[in-house]
Design a protein around this motif. Sequence first.
Motif, PDB file in Angstrom:
ATOM      1  N   GLU A 173       0.835  -1.208   0.000  1.00 60.03           N
ATOM      2  CA  GLU A 173       0.000   0.000   0.000  1.00 60.03           C
ATOM      3  C   GLU A 173       0.868   1.255   0.000  1.00 60.03           C
ATOM      4  N   ALA A 174       1.966   1.232   0.757  1.00 58.41           N
ATOM      5  CA  ALA A 174       2.853   2.388   0.797  1.00 58.41           C
ATOM      6  C   ALA A 174       3.533   2.604  -0.551  1.00 58.41           C
ATOM      7  N   LEU A 175       3.949   1.512  -1.187  1.00 57.05           N
ATOM      8  CA  LEU A 175       4.555   1.619  -2.517  1.00 57.05           C
ATOM      9  C   LEU A 175       3.553   2.141  -3.542  1.00 57.05           C
ATOM     10  N   LYS A 176       2.300   1.742  -3.412  1.00 59.08           N
ATOM     11  CA  LYS A 176       1.260   2.209  -4.327  1.00 59.08           C
ATOM     12  C   LYS A 176       1.096   3.723  -4.206  1.00 59.08           C
ATOM     13  N   LEU A 177       1.069   4.219  -2.967  1.00 58.70           N
ATOM     14  CA  LEU A 177       0.973   5.671  -2.769  1.00 58.70           C
ATOM     15  C   LEU A 177       2.165   6.383  -3.406  1.00 58.70           C
ATOM     16  N   LEU A 178       3.328   5.777  -3.267  1.00 55.56           N
ATOM     17  CA  LEU A 178       4.547   6.373  -3.815  1.00 55.56           C
ATOM     18  C   LEU A 178       4.489   6.425  -5.337  1.00 55.56           C
ATOM     19  N   HIS A 179       4.101   5.326  -5.958  1.00 54.32           N
ATOM     20  CA  HIS A 179       4.093   5.227  -7.418  1.00 54.32           C
ATOM     21  C   HIS A 179       2.993   6.075  -8.047  1.00 54.32           C
ATOM     22  N   GLU A 180       1.929   6.328  -7.283  1.00 56.53           N
ATOM     23  CA  GLU A 180       0.818   7.126  -7.804  1.00 56.53           C
ATOM     24  C   GLU A 180       0.925   8.596  -7.384  1.00 56.53           C
ATOM     25  N   ASP A 181       2.067   8.969  -6.845  1.00 52.08           N
ATOM     26  CA  ASP A 181       2.305  10.350  -6.407  1.00 52.08           C
ATOM     27  C   ASP A 181       1.257  10.832  -5.408  1.00 52.08           C
ATOM     28  N   ARG A 182       0.837   9.923  -4.545  1.00 50.12           N
ATOM     29  CA  ARG A 182      -0.148  10.269  -3.520  1.00 50.12           C
ATOM     30  C   ARG A 182       0.443  10.182  -2.112  1.00 50.12           C
ATOM     31  N   PHE A 183       1.766  10.112  -2.037  1.00 50.63           N
ATOM     32  CA  PHE A 183       2.393  10.011  -0.727  1.00 50.63           C
ATOM     33  C   PHE A 183       2.147  11.314   0.046  1.00 50.63           C
ATOM     34  N   PRO A 184       1.790  11.225   1.330  1.00 52.82           N
ATOM     35  CA  PRO A 184       1.463  12.444   2.091  1.00 52.82           C
ATOM     36  C   PRO A 184       2.598  13.462   2.080  1.00 52.82           C
ATOM     37  N   GLY A 192       5.140  16.243   3.263  1.00 56.73           N
ATOM     38  CA  GLY A 192       5.859  16.425   4.507  1.00 56.73           C
ATOM     39  C   GLY A 192       6.503  15.171   5.047  1.00 56.73           C
ATOM     40  N   TRP A 193       6.286  14.068   4.355  1.00 57.27           N
ATOM     41  CA  TRP A 193       6.828  12.788   4.815  1.00 57.27           C
ATOM     42  C   TRP A 193       7.866  12.251   3.818  1.00 57.27           C
ATOM     43  N   GLU A 194       8.669  13.145   3.273  1.00 62.58           N
ATOM     44  CA  GLU A 194       9.643  12.749   2.259  1.00 62.58           C
ATOM     45  C   GLU A 194      10.649  11.723   2.785  1.00 62.58           C
ATOM     46  N   ARG A 195      11.026  11.863   4.034  1.00 63.69           N
ATOM     47  CA  ARG A 195      11.978  10.896   4.587  1.00 63.69           C
ATOM     48  C   ARG A 195      11.365   9.499   4.606  1.00 63.69           C
ATOM     49  N   MET A 196      10.086   9.402   4.958  1.00 63.07           N
ATOM     50  CA  MET A 196       9.416   8.100   4.939  1.00 63.07           C
ATOM     51  C   MET A 196       9.294   7.580   3.513  1.00 63.07           C
ATOM     52  N   ALA A 197       9.114   8.499   2.570  1.00 66.57           N
ATOM     53  CA  ALA A 197       9.044   8.080   1.158  1.00 66.57           C
ATOM     54  C   ALA A 197      10.355   7.428   0.735  1.00 66.57           C
ATOM     55  N   ASP A 198      11.466   7.953   1.231  1.00 71.31           N
ATOM     56  CA  ASP A 198      12.764   7.353   0.912  1.00 71.31           C
ATOM     57  C   ASP A 198      12.857   5.937   1.480  1.00 71.31           C
ATOM     58  N   TYR A 199      12.348   5.739   2.695  1.00 68.34           N
ATOM     59  CA  TYR A 199      12.369   4.400   3.276  1.00 68.34           C
ATOM     60  C   TYR A 199      11.510   3.439   2.455  1.00 68.34           C
ATOM     61  N   VAL A 200      10.334   3.911   2.072  1.00 70.67           N
ATOM     62  CA  VAL A 200       9.440   3.056   1.274  1.00 70.67           C
ATOM     63  C   VAL A 200      10.087   2.739  -0.068  1.00 70.67           C
ATOM     64  N   GLY A 255      10.292   3.680  14.489  1.00 66.41           N
ATOM     65  CA  GLY A 255       9.612   4.925  14.137  1.00 66.41           C
ATOM     66  C   GLY A 255       9.024   4.908  12.746  1.00 66.41           C
ATOM     67  N   ILE A 256       9.604   4.084  11.863  1.00 69.45           N
ATOM     68  CA  ILE A 256       9.059   3.980  10.504  1.00 69.45           C
ATOM     69  C   ILE A 256       7.666   3.355  10.552  1.00 69.45           C
ATOM     70  N   ALA A 257       7.531   2.275  11.320  1.00 71.64           N
ATOM     71  CA  ALA A 257       6.220   1.625  11.442  1.00 71.64           C
ATOM     72  C   ALA A 257       5.204   2.567  12.085  1.00 71.64           C
ATOM     73  N   LYS A 258       5.650   3.328  13.075  1.00 74.01           N
ATOM     74  CA  LYS A 258       4.733   4.285  13.691  1.00 74.01           C
ATOM     75  C   LYS A 258       4.227   5.281  12.652  1.00 74.01           C
ATOM     76  N   ALA A 259       5.125   5.773  11.806  1.00 79.46           N
ATOM     77  CA  ALA A 259       4.716   6.716  10.767  1.00 79.46           C
ATOM     78  C   ALA A 259       3.729   6.069   9.801  1.00 79.46           C
ATOM     79  N   MET A 260       3.956   4.799   9.475  1.00 77.50           N
ATOM     80  CA  MET A 260       3.032   4.101   8.585  1.00 77.50           C
ATOM     81  C   MET A 260       1.630   4.082   9.178  1.00 77.50           C
ATOM     82  N   PHE A 261       1.537   3.693  10.460  1.00 74.81           N
ATOM     83  CA  PHE A 261       0.236   3.499  11.098  1.00 74.81           C
ATOM     84  C   PHE A 261      -0.460   4.796  11.462  1.00 74.81           C
TER      85      PHE A 261
END
Length: 275
Positions: free
Chosen positions: A145-156, A158-166, A221-227
């Motif tokens: 689901e996180a990768l889908k948000l990333l690929h569809e340019d729907r990642f929230p 302000g969370w660019e660092r989390m996008a890098d992890y994903v 902290g990555i999992a916390k950000a996901m949830f």
Amino acid sequence: MVMLHFTVDADKCTRCGECARDCLWGVIEMDGLPVVRPENEARCIECQHCLAVCKPGALSVFGKDPADSLPLKGMFPDPARMETLLMGRRSTRRYRGEGVDPALIRHLLEVVSHAPTAVNRRQTTLTVVDDPAMMDRLRAEVTAEALKLLHEDRFPAGWERMADYVRGCEDGTDVLFRNAPHLLVASAPKDALSPMADCHIALSYFELLANSHGLGTVWNGIAKAMFTAIVPQFAARLGIPDDHQIVCVMSFGLPAVKYHRTVQRPGGTIRRAEF
């Protein structure tokens, strides 16, 4: 209101008054023997300090038998071992495939339930993924689901660092959960007196106890950000109550790495108070 069922064995009681002196809210008074007057019962915060401080075990509260409590004398770890545990724990990001014995997980969580909370409210909820197969499903679905948000340019935003992890998961690497077979989520009601401190203390207790049993842990902290921000629908699927805030998350399991010594760090910023 839980009934106090406050009783005193007159034959064992030494009339020392320690229970009354240690009662923070003045619920217990001395009248020859310790007593709790009906008008004072509502002030009790259920800390059981009275049960713990009574040396002869003459006092019972909430129907608890003092003989069922663990004695403390000679049972605390010596300072050197405690210091080694504190300095020797490491953040584990490599885990073996098999899960931890469910009985051990239950035992750890039962012990951690003794962690202190603000005014002894005990509002912290620990939600555990104790089944490795369930953890695999959670890992796969959250990552997808996180990768889908990333690929569809729907990642929230302000969370660019989390996008890098994903983004690091695109080659199949589990950056989000580090292939850990288990997960522990600490949450508390949003209107709790001290949800942040209560949850962090609980997971700190869990981390040290788990490490003493040879388990590995990592504050996730990555999992916390996901949830909480990226794919928050998974919090509800884990059963986190709607009125709770997720404060911290920990991955844990049998480590696939063994550390042999403590690290050497310069002292932190420590200053002597002036007043």
